[in-house]
Design a protein around this motif. Structure first.
Motif, short mmCIF file in Angstrom:
data_model
loop_
_atom_site.label_atom_id
_atom_site.label_comp_id
_atom_site.label_asym_id
_atom_site.label_seq_id
_atom_site.Cartn_x
_atom_site.Cartn_y
_atom_site.Cartn_z
N MET A 194 93.77 46.16 64.56
CA MET A 194 92.37 46.28 64.20
C MET A 194 92.24 46.44 62.69
O MET A 194 93.03 47.16 62.08
CB MET A 194 91.72 47.50 64.86
N GLN A 195 91.26 45.77 62.11
CA GLN A 195 90.94 45.96 60.70
C GLN A 195 89.49 46.36 60.58
O GLN A 195 88.61 45.74 61.19
CB GLN A 195 91.18 44.70 59.87
N GLY A 196 89.24 47.44 59.83
CA GLY A 196 87.87 47.89 59.65
C GLY A 196 87.73 48.65 58.36
O GLY A 196 88.71 48.95 57.67
N ALA A 197 86.50 48.98 58.01
CA ALA A 197 86.22 49.66 56.76
C ALA A 197 85.24 50.79 56.99
O ALA A 197 84.37 50.73 57.87
CB ALA A 197 85.65 48.69 55.73
N SER A 198 85.38 51.84 56.18
CA SER A 198 84.42 52.93 56.13
C SER A 198 83.44 52.62 54.99
O SER A 198 83.83 52.57 53.83
CB SER A 198 85.14 54.26 55.87
N VAL A 199 82.19 52.38 55.35
CA VAL A 199 81.25 51.79 54.38
C VAL A 199 80.26 52.80 53.80
O VAL A 199 79.32 52.41 53.11
CB VAL A 199 80.49 50.61 55.02
N GLY A 200 80.48 54.09 54.07
CA GLY A 200 79.64 55.11 53.46
C GLY A 200 78.89 55.94 54.48
O GLY A 200 78.43 55.41 55.50
N GLY A 201 78.79 57.24 54.23
CA GLY A 201 78.03 58.13 55.10
C GLY A 201 78.62 58.29 56.48
O GLY A 201 77.91 58.64 57.42
N GLY A 202 79.92 58.00 56.63
CA GLY A 202 80.55 58.06 57.94
C GLY A 202 80.39 56.80 58.77
O GLY A 202 80.87 56.72 59.90
N ASN A 203 79.71 55.80 58.22
CA ASN A 203 79.49 54.54 58.92
C ASN A 203 80.70 53.62 58.76
O ASN A 203 81.40 53.68 57.75
CB ASN A 203 78.24 53.84 58.40
N ILE A 204 80.91 52.76 59.74
CA ILE A 204 82.06 51.85 59.72
C ILE A 204 81.63 50.43 60.01
O ILE A 204 80.53 50.18 60.50
CB ILE A 204 83.15 52.27 60.74
#
Length: 222
Positions: free
Chosen positions: A119-129
């Motif tokens: 899996m590839q993902g990112a944390s994009v701010g404020g706890g959001n992914i």
């Protein structure tokens, strides 16, 4: 905008992006493993994740999520030890992933039965992914909605079979987003189906029984 966007998540740790978001990324992997404990986990960190992961507890947060803990779980503090005690052989490495969000993690795992996942993902701010790859195929979901992942062969009629089951047996469910990704024509494919409400567990069982479907998973709203 909701209250979560304004005040951020309830969490353990110093940073919503580097801790809470990392836990949520790990929890997606926990769902992909159907709650199983992996024997091997390799986590690749890119961008600011790679530069600050120890100081911000990103390593502990990712492992905690992989083991099924939440962003507010006190076990995050001891996640490295808990993982070792559970027999998880984990490792971290740094890599500059071209074009990736600065807070990107790539998680590869292996289960006791030999099942391998990615899996590839990112944390994009404020706890959001944002999750953008599963098992080498492009996806696009953020965990804010209940999400059904359907792994299947790219054969005519498979999408219709899945949506027909949802329509005829679970008419109260409303699809809010749909995405299809495939390796190649006729090869492996993934449907990502986001729905407004939590479906009955029987829906996943019904989808798994359909022809040319290899697996179906429900990722409850994180």
């Amino acid at each position: 905008m909701n209250v979560f966007d304004i005040i951020g998540p309830v969490m353990i740790g110093p940073s919503s992006s580097h801790t809470a978001g990392a836990v949520r990324l790990g929890r997606v992997v926990n769902k992909l493993m159907d709650g199983n404990i992996p024997k091997e986990v390799e986590i690749t960190l890119s961008g600011s994740f790679a530069q600050t992961y120890m100081g911000h507890g990103t390593d502990r947060a990712l492992l905690a999520g992989i083991m099924g803990y939440h962003s507010y779980s006190p076990e995050i503090r001891d996640a490295l030890k808990i993982a070792s005690d559970r027999g998880i052989n984990y490792s971290f490495k740094k890599e500059n992933i071209k074009g990736a969000h600065p807070n990107t993690a790539v998680i590869q795992y292996e289960l006791d039965d030999g099942t391998i996942g990615f899996m590839q993902g990112a944390s994009v701010g404020g706890g959001n992914i944002l999750v953008n790859q599963i098992n080498g195929m492009n996806v696009d979901f953020n965990g804010d909605n209940n999400t059904i992942l359907v792994m299947h062969e790219d054969k005519p009629g498979v999408i219709a079979s899945v949506t027909n089951v949802m329509h005829w047996k679970y008419a109260e469910l409303n699809i809010s987003n749909f995405h299809l990704s495939r390796e190649e024509k006729g090869g492996n494919a993934i449907m990502t189906i986001e729905i407004d409400s939590l479906p009955p567990e029987t829906l996943i069982e019904d989808i798994r029984e359909l022809e040319n479907v290899s697996n179906a998973l429900l990722i409850r709203r994180l």
